[in-house]
Scaffold this active site. Structure first.
Site, PDB file in Angstrom:
ATOM      1  N   CYS A  31       0.845  -1.188   0.000  1.00 34.53           N
ATOM      2  CA  CYS A  31       0.000   0.000   0.000  1.00 34.53           C
ATOM      3  C   CYS A  31       0.881   1.240   0.000  1.00 34.53           C
ATOM      4  O   CYS A  31       2.115   1.152   0.082  1.00 34.53           O
ATOM      5  CB  CYS A  31      -0.949   0.025   1.204  1.00 34.53           C
ATOM      6  SG  CYS A  31      -0.104   0.194   2.781  1.00 34.53           S
ATOM      7  N   CYS A  34       3.526   1.800   2.721  1.00 38.00           N
ATOM      8  CA  CYS A  34       4.814   1.113   2.546  1.00 38.00           C
ATOM      9  C   CYS A  34       5.767   2.008   1.765  1.00 38.00           C
ATOM     10  O   CYS A  34       6.952   2.144   2.120  1.00 38.00           O
ATOM     11  CB  CYS A  34       4.617  -0.206   1.809  1.00 38.00           C
ATOM     12  SG  CYS A  34       3.519  -1.383   2.634  1.00 38.00           S
ATOM     13  N   ASP A 444       5.737  23.100 -31.956  1.00 38.44           N
ATOM     14  CA  ASP A 444       6.934  23.397 -32.733  1.00 38.44           C
ATOM     15  C   ASP A 444       6.801  23.007 -34.204  1.00 38.44           C
ATOM     16  O   ASP A 444       7.574  23.452 -35.033  1.00 38.44           O
ATOM     17  CB  ASP A 444       8.150  22.708 -32.115  1.00 38.44           C
ATOM     18  CG  ASP A 444       8.018  21.192 -32.126  1.00 38.44           C
ATOM     19  OD1 ASP A 444       6.892  20.715 -32.304  1.00 38.44           O
ATOM     20  OD2 ASP A 444       9.041  20.504 -31.953  1.00 38.44           O
TER      21      ASP A 444
END
Length: 556
Positions: A31, A34, A444
């Protein structure tokens, strides 16, 4: 004749990171708490900054030069987890399959337990004992990963979401077992009365097996979906990394030798034939051709290259034979760095995700404290121990879901991967988080927003020939070419092309052939000059106007 396209842009080389960056694969996390714990442990090392992502099971560590990977791995192991340096060639562990087996068993056994508890007509004599028998494998075997994780973290004085799941489901199971043996819940003929009214249970007359198996099943389902998402994410990253060539034809002593791409070294010269992928980043030594860079730049129009031109790995050679000298291999190529950037985007954390992880880190201790407070308050208020324990267990059960620490990283993971599949490189989670503030987008080149398919823009004939005749001649010439502009011209002509003979490709210039036994050519102004043909002023002006519209001109 003009075909709609965009000016090609040579991709800029990505700069390698200046700091020492170490990537770790982390095992054992269950989870977000942790991840927060590992991050905190790594952060205590001098000069170390770590970002641990639960969704990708990776740690991105920026460390001083004197800190090696072994020290970082030892720190992770000391926190109760395991870590290793990434091994791309290793077969990924199928975590989804492991969870799926437990999920199937849990679901098959949980459905009748929940049905008997919720539907009074199904509560035959002794149903509660049958529920015990069905719930036991779910709470023990199916939920074993939660219990194991809770025990490992307890040894290190930590509490995670798995601690809540283990405590909540175990408490509900054990309290129900206690009620069966020592209370009235075990009496044959006992039923759960369905009511919408709240009532106090002082006589141990209820069981909560359905709560235990239901929570375990639904959380296993969530973990399974999460594991599948991770595997899909890993597959997308591997697909991005595998776009490049798998083998390369190297020149050794004047002979062509085909070797695996891993054997290619910097300064090696290799051959790229028409239709082949460029093996790695390099500089053209001999030959001329048009190279399709769309896999890197998104630009649909191939770039003409000649000796001295740079080429990018994974681009496609469309026409002539090239000899290229390798300037970068492996992780130093532009394609590898793009894949690395996508992975970093998944490993990093946004502000909202960092906040969610911090909340997850304190959420578990707070819930446990609230359960104890609930127990004590009801005892102080004079309620029986049975009722007080039931209330405390309820607090643990309703706090089990861990969506707080899962929703944010999963959303970021899905967003960055979907972007990479659509050709959008997302630099990091901060970019996604701030995207809602965007008011102006600067692009661009038009290749970024076009479909990548060339199309015929206009046909401008010279005196003495019609547009239809000109298009037929051009389509007949281009029918043997694989160039995107050629395909656009052929697609635009719906009639029957002329008979083509003596076709010859002139790299970087165009093509020559005989159409219906007449000499013909199609290409750029340089080809016309080479053939000694003068371009009428009317067509020169049309070419200038086409260039202003961003189109490319083909002279026939």
């Amino acid at each position: 004749m003009t075909a709609g396209t965009t000016d090609s842009v040579q991709p800029a080389r990505l700069r390698p990171p200046a700091n020492q960056i170490i990537e770790l694969d982390v095992q054992g996390m269950t989870c977000a708490s942790c991840a927060a714990r590992i991050e905190k442990k790594l952060g205590k090392l001098d000069g170390v900054q770590a970002s641990v992502n639960y969704a990708t099971e990776k740690a991105h560590v920026v460390a001083p030069a004197d800190v090696d990977a072994d020290a970082l791995i030892a720190t992770v192991q000391a926190a109760g987890y395991d870590a290793a340096l990434p091994t791309p060639e290793a077969e990924p562990r199928d975590r989804a399959a492991e969870i799926k087996r437990r999920l199937i068993v849990a679901a098959v056994l949980a459905v009748p337990v929940i049905a008997m508890a919720m539907i009074p007509p199904l509560q035959f004599p002794g149903w509660q004992w049958v529920s015990l028998a069905l719930a036991t494998p779910v709470v023990t075997w199916a939920a074993w990963p939660f219990h194991r994780s809770a025990f490992v973290n307890l040894r290190h004085g930590a509490a995670t979401m798995d601690t809540l799941i283990s405590l909540g489901t175990s408490a509900a199971y054990l309290w129900s077992l206690f009620a069966l043996i020592f209370g009235e819940a075990g009496a044959i003929g006992m039923t759960h009365h369905w009511t919408f009214n709240l009532s106090h249970d002082h006589q141990l007359s209820s069981v909560y097996f359905e709560a235990s198996v239901g929570i375990i099943t639904f959380i296993l389902l969530g973990r399974y979906i999460e594991a599948r998402s991770r595997q899909d994410a890993s597959s997308a990253l591997r697909a991005l990394a595998e776009v490049g060539a798998k083998s390369v034809t190297v020149l050794r002593g004047g002979a062509e030798v085909t070797v695996p791409i891993e054997k290619l070294a910097v300064d090696n010269e290799f051959v790229v034939r028409p239709g082949e992928k460029v093996a790695t980043d390099g500089v053209v030594v001999s030959g001329s051709s048009a190279v399709d860079n769309s896999v890197i730049t998104g630009e649909s129009l191939p770039v003409d290259v000649a000796p001295g031109s740079t080429v990018v790995g994974a681009s496609v050679n469309t026409t002539g034979r090239l000899v290229v000298r390798a300037t970068a291999v492996g992780a130093d190529t532009q394609l590898a760095q793009i894949a690395h950037l996508v992975e970093l985007a998944q490993t990093g954390k946004s502000k909202s995700q960092a906040l969610a992880d911090r909340i997850s880190g304190v959420f578990v201790p707070v819930v446990i404290a609230l359960a104890l407070i609930t127990l004590l308050v009801w005892l102080v208020l004079g309620e029986s121990a049975t009722f007080a324990v039931t209330a405390a267990v309820s607090v643990l059960i309703i706090s089990c879901p861990c969506a707080l620490g899962l929703a944010t990283p999963t959303a970021l993971l899905a967003g960055s991967l979907r972007g990479s599949q659509l050709g959008i490189l997302i630099r990091g989670p901060e970019a996604l988080e701030e995207a809602h503030r965007i008011q102006v987008i600067a692009l661009d080149k038009t290749g970024t927003i076009t479909a990548g398919q060339m199309s015929l823009d206009s046909v401008v004939p010279a005196e003495g020939i019609t547009s239809e005749e000109l298009l037929r001649l051009a389509a007949s010439l281009e029918a043997a070419s694989e160039h995107p502009i050629a395909r656009a011209i052929v697609k635009a002509y719906s009639g029957r092309p002329g008979a083509l003979e003596d076709f010859r490709n002139v790299p970087g210039l165009g093509i020559q052939a005989r159409v219906d036994d007449r000499a013909a050519a199609a290409g750029n102004a340089a080809l016309m000059a080479k053939l000694g043909l003068e371009v009428p002023e009317q067509l020169e002006q049309a070419a200038v106007e086409a260039g202003k519209r961003g189109a490319s001109t083909v002279l026939v």
